[in-house]
Scaffold this motif. Sequence first.
Motif, PDB file in Angstrom:
ATOM      1  N   GLN A  41       2.833  60.234  89.740  1.00  0.00           N
ATOM      2  CA  GLN A  41       1.822  60.080  90.774  1.00  0.00           C
ATOM      3  C   GLN A  41       0.892  58.929  90.395  1.00  0.00           C
ATOM      4  OE1 GLN A  41       2.274  61.814  93.450  1.00  0.00           O
ATOM      5  NE2 GLN A  41       3.833  63.155  92.563  1.00  0.00           N
ATOM      6  N   ALA A  42       0.008  58.561  91.304  1.00  0.00           N
ATOM      7  CA  ALA A  42      -0.857  57.395  91.088  1.00  0.00           C
ATOM      8  C   ALA A  42      -1.672  57.528  89.808  1.00  0.00           C
ATOM      9  CB  ALA A  42      -1.782  57.208  92.290  1.00  0.00           C
ATOM     10  N   THR A  43      -2.248  58.703  89.579  1.00  0.00           N
ATOM     11  CA  THR A  43      -3.059  58.900  88.376  1.00  0.00           C
ATOM     12  C   THR A  43      -2.234  58.705  87.117  1.00  0.00           C
ATOM     13  OG1 THR A  43      -4.302  60.561  89.633  1.00  0.00           O
ATOM     14  CG2 THR A  43      -4.744  60.425  87.287  1.00  0.00           C
ATOM     15  N   ASP A  44      -0.976  59.144  87.142  1.00  0.00           N
ATOM     16  CA  ASP A  44      -0.088  58.951  85.993  1.00  0.00           C
ATOM     17  C   ASP A  44       0.095  57.467  85.690  1.00  0.00           C
ATOM     18  OD1 ASP A  44       0.369  61.740  85.893  1.00  0.00           O
ATOM     19  OD2 ASP A  44       1.983  61.569  87.352  1.00  0.00           O
ATOM     20  N   TRP A  45       0.382  56.692  86.731  1.00  0.00           N
ATOM     21  CA  TRP A  45       0.618  55.260  86.544  1.00  0.00           C
ATOM     22  C   TRP A  45      -0.627  54.561  86.003  1.00  0.00           C
ATOM     23  CZ3 TRP A  45       5.306  53.794  86.075  1.00  0.00           C
ATOM     24  CH2 TRP A  45       6.326  54.359  86.833  1.00  0.00           C
ATOM     25  N   PHE A  46      -1.779  54.894  86.574  1.00  0.00           N
ATOM     26  CA  PHE A  46      -3.024  54.250  86.122  1.00  0.00           C
ATOM     27  C   PHE A  46      -3.315  54.615  84.666  1.00  0.00           C
ATOM     28  CE2 PHE A  46      -4.362  54.341  90.793  1.00  0.00           C
ATOM     29  CZ  PHE A  46      -4.073  52.995  90.970  1.00  0.00           C
ATOM     30  N   MET A  47      -3.105  55.880  84.315  1.00  0.00           N
ATOM     31  CA  MET A  47      -3.359  56.317  82.952  1.00  0.00           C
ATOM     32  C   MET A  47      -2.405  55.617  81.973  1.00  0.00           C
ATOM     33  SD  MET A  47      -5.129  58.357  80.923  1.00  0.00           S
ATOM     34  CE  MET A  47      -5.792  59.804  81.762  1.00  0.00           C
ATOM     35  N   LEU A  48      -1.122  55.545  82.320  1.00  0.00           N
ATOM     36  CA  LEU A  48      -0.160  54.883  81.452  1.00  0.00           C
ATOM     37  C   LEU A  48      -0.464  53.405  81.292  1.00  0.00           C
ATOM     38  CD1 LEU A  48       3.236  56.536  82.532  1.00  0.00           C
ATOM     39  CD2 LEU A  48       2.075  56.744  80.322  1.00  0.00           C
ATOM     40  N   ALA A  49      -0.862  52.753  82.386  1.00  0.00           N
ATOM     41  CA  ALA A  49      -1.197  51.334  82.319  1.00  0.00           C
ATOM     42  C   ALA A  49      -2.419  51.105  81.437  1.00  0.00           C
ATOM     43  CB  ALA A  49      -1.452  50.794  83.727  1.00  0.00           C
ATOM     44  N   PHE A  50      -3.411  51.998  81.536  1.00  0.00           N
ATOM     45  CA  PHE A  50      -4.618  51.876  80.724  1.00  0.00           C
ATOM     46  C   PHE A  50      -4.286  52.025  79.240  1.00  0.00           C
ATOM     47  CE2 PHE A  50      -8.431  53.936  78.817  1.00  0.00           C
ATOM     48  CZ  PHE A  50      -9.316  52.885  78.984  1.00  0.00           C
ATOM     49  N   ILE A  51      -3.489  53.043  78.904  1.00  0.00           N
ATOM     50  CA  ILE A  51      -3.103  53.260  77.514  1.00  0.00           C
ATOM     51  C   ILE A  51      -2.216  52.125  77.014  1.00  0.00           C
ATOM     52  CG2 ILE A  51      -1.694  54.727  76.009  1.00  0.00           C
ATOM     53  CD1 ILE A  51      -4.466  55.743  76.512  1.00  0.00           C
ATOM     54  N   GLY A  52      -1.322  51.648  77.879  1.00  0.00           N
ATOM     55  CA  GLY A  52      -0.462  50.542  77.492  1.00  0.00           C
ATOM     56  C   GLY A  52      -1.253  49.288  77.175  1.00  0.00           C
ATOM     57  N   LEU A  53      -2.281  49.019  77.985  1.00  0.00           N
ATOM     58  CA  LEU A  53      -3.137  47.858  77.732  1.00  0.00           C
ATOM     59  C   LEU A  53      -3.884  48.019  76.414  1.00  0.00           C
ATOM     60  CD1 LEU A  53      -4.275  45.177  78.871  1.00  0.00           C
ATOM     61  CD2 LEU A  53      -6.105  46.531  79.942  1.00  0.00           C
ATOM     62  N   LEU A  99      -2.898  49.734  73.875  1.00  0.00           N
ATOM     63  CA  LEU A  99      -1.921  49.599  72.799  1.00  0.00           C
ATOM     64  C   LEU A  99      -1.652  48.127  72.494  1.00  0.00           C
ATOM     65  CD1 LEU A  99       0.057  51.053  70.890  1.00  0.00           C
ATOM     66  CD2 LEU A  99       1.764  50.936  72.726  1.00  0.00           C
ATOM     67  N   ILE A 100      -1.577  47.309  73.524  1.00  0.00           N
ATOM     68  CA  ILE A 100      -1.382  45.871  73.331  1.00  0.00           C
ATOM     69  C   ILE A 100      -2.556  45.284  72.548  1.00  0.00           C
ATOM     70  CG2 ILE A 100      -1.290  43.643  74.531  1.00  0.00           C
ATOM     71  CD1 ILE A 100       0.246  45.092  76.783  1.00  0.00           C
ATOM     72  N   PHE A 101      -3.769  45.687  72.917  1.00  0.00           N
ATOM     73  CA  PHE A 101      -4.963  45.183  72.235  1.00  0.00           C
ATOM     74  C   PHE A 101      -5.025  45.662  70.785  1.00  0.00           C
ATOM     75  CE2 PHE A 101      -6.445  43.712  76.245  1.00  0.00           C
ATOM     76  CZ  PHE A 101      -7.467  42.811  75.986  1.00  0.00           C
ATOM     77  N   LEU A 102      -4.398  46.808  70.510  1.00  0.00           N
ATOM     78  CA  LEU A 102      -4.391  47.302  69.135  1.00  0.00           C
ATOM     79  C   LEU A 102      -3.652  46.342  68.206  1.00  0.00           C
ATOM     80  CD1 LEU A 102      -4.804  49.496  66.952  1.00  0.00           C
ATOM     81  CD2 LEU A 102      -2.719  50.598  67.820  1.00  0.00           C
ATOM     82  N   PHE A 103      -2.536  45.786  68.682  1.00  0.00           N
ATOM     83  CA  PHE A 103      -1.698  44.962  67.817  1.00  0.00           C
ATOM     84  C   PHE A 103      -1.952  43.459  67.957  1.00  0.00           C
ATOM     85  CE2 PHE A 103       0.744  48.931  68.151  1.00  0.00           C
ATOM     86  CZ  PHE A 103       0.902  49.203  66.798  1.00  0.00           C
ATOM     87  N   LEU A 104      -2.520  43.049  69.074  1.00  0.00           N
ATOM     88  CA  LEU A 104      -2.827  41.621  69.210  1.00  0.00           C
ATOM     89  C   LEU A 104      -4.015  41.252  68.320  1.00  0.00           C
ATOM     90  CD1 LEU A 104      -2.475  40.898  73.040  1.00  0.00           C
ATOM     91  CD2 LEU A 104      -0.901  40.265  71.202  1.00  0.00           C
ATOM     92  N   PRO A 105      -4.013  40.062  67.759  1.00  0.00           N
ATOM     93  CA  PRO A 105      -5.132  39.631  66.895  1.00  0.00           C
ATOM     94  C   PRO A 105      -6.345  39.213  67.721  1.00  0.00           C
ATOM     95  CG  PRO A 105      -3.500  37.883  67.066  1.00  0.00           C
ATOM     96  CD  PRO A 105      -2.925  39.065  67.805  1.00  0.00           C
TER      97      PRO A 105
END
Length: 469
Positions: free
Chosen positions: A94-106, A108-114
Amino acid sequence: MGVIFFILIAFSVAAGFLWTLQEMIFKGKWTYFIFFLAAFLPFYITTLSVTFLATGSAAIVSLFQISKELIVLIAGLVFVIYQKKIFSYPLRMQATDWFMLAFIGLALIFLFLPIGQASFTNKALYFKSILIPSLIYLLGRNTPFGDLELKSLFQIIFIIAIGAFLMNLVENYLLNAHLQQFTGYALFNQEINDIEPQGNYNLTWTFETTNAMKRLGSFFSDPLELASSVLMGFAAGLIWFLTSERDQQWKYLLVMLCCIGSLVFASSRASFAAFFLMIFFVALVFKLYKLIGIGILSLLLFVGYVIFFAPEDFYFYVVDTLTLADSSSVGHVVEWVLALNSMVTNPMGIGLAMSGNFGSVTDELRVGGENQFLIYGVQLGWMGMFLYIATLFSGIWTSIYVFKNSENLNLARMAFVAGTVKAGLLLPLFTANVEIYTYVSWVSWWMVGLSVREYSRLQLEAFREELAI
């Protein structure tokens, strides 16, 4: 005395933790982690403070610190283990699932990017603070609770709300002091969090108003967390009051009165405003337009009282609040300006652990920090802020939809609490790092997840009915 309190607290937490583990591991009831969180999180900082006061051991304190994350991770692991066909598990996003996954994914990217000046350890700790509520949402999204289990969670919420108010009464009338002045709160902050005692009560400035009047926090970490958390107790009491037999309503009226009393003791202007916003939201949901009219009339009467009859001190307190002239309001504005300036200068974000009041954010690197939306905006950029907002508002909409359409009364009640609490917290989100208030944040995200699960079921049911036609 401190040792006695520590023994009682340690026994209670250990017993609750072990009982939850037993239910999850040996009976497959991984969903029961939410009972431990709902009962433990309100006492979390008090538990840590008393533990350090009695033992002086940071290692023992850390055992209690990790218990809340550990129970969530174990619940997730048990959930996976007990799924016989995990790879064929039905996914209806559902929409909330997609938004939550996108937020966590972003994140996660910031965790590993310098990106940013924070150390990887601090970034990892901050990422954990984002990941755990998301896991709780995911677990709520897959929770098949029955009526008895839903009622049990409501009972915990009611007990916490009443208990918080009773402790406020003890603080105000018996102790004439903050509970935190006896639990080792200042010592814990100084030794573990590297925060020096501040203010007239040697705690933090949060425990007093600008004129040094006490603001009480009960057994919560501070008055702001208390004020935000009792909104959940009030919403739960309200929906049970509105959906129960007349001879049972007095119990839920008592819960609501206790929550209002705690709001008064906490003296949080943002939470007072949030309380009225929540009432307005409820009036819209139930189409109680007379309630809205009464609210507007009450506001006009209050304005008249302030202008013509209020004592001078109270008059200037209100005026300073509205004009942002007092030091607290000015502090909020300064933090907002700093955060917005960073977002304009760095629209893609400056990295994790660079804003907010979470423990892994160092004072030297902190940019802004008193607005949850801007905190994410500073760190994850405009995209991160908008993904958080989208997750929040889609969760509110979905929860209210479930409340109106689910035939399961207790599920509908839970969805109502999820939607109204998240809506009511919109104002505190502008003035505080509300997501660090683990009790109201984590439990309400679980409720949103539960609501999205029911929404998905309702949508599938409607689709099958259309096919049958």
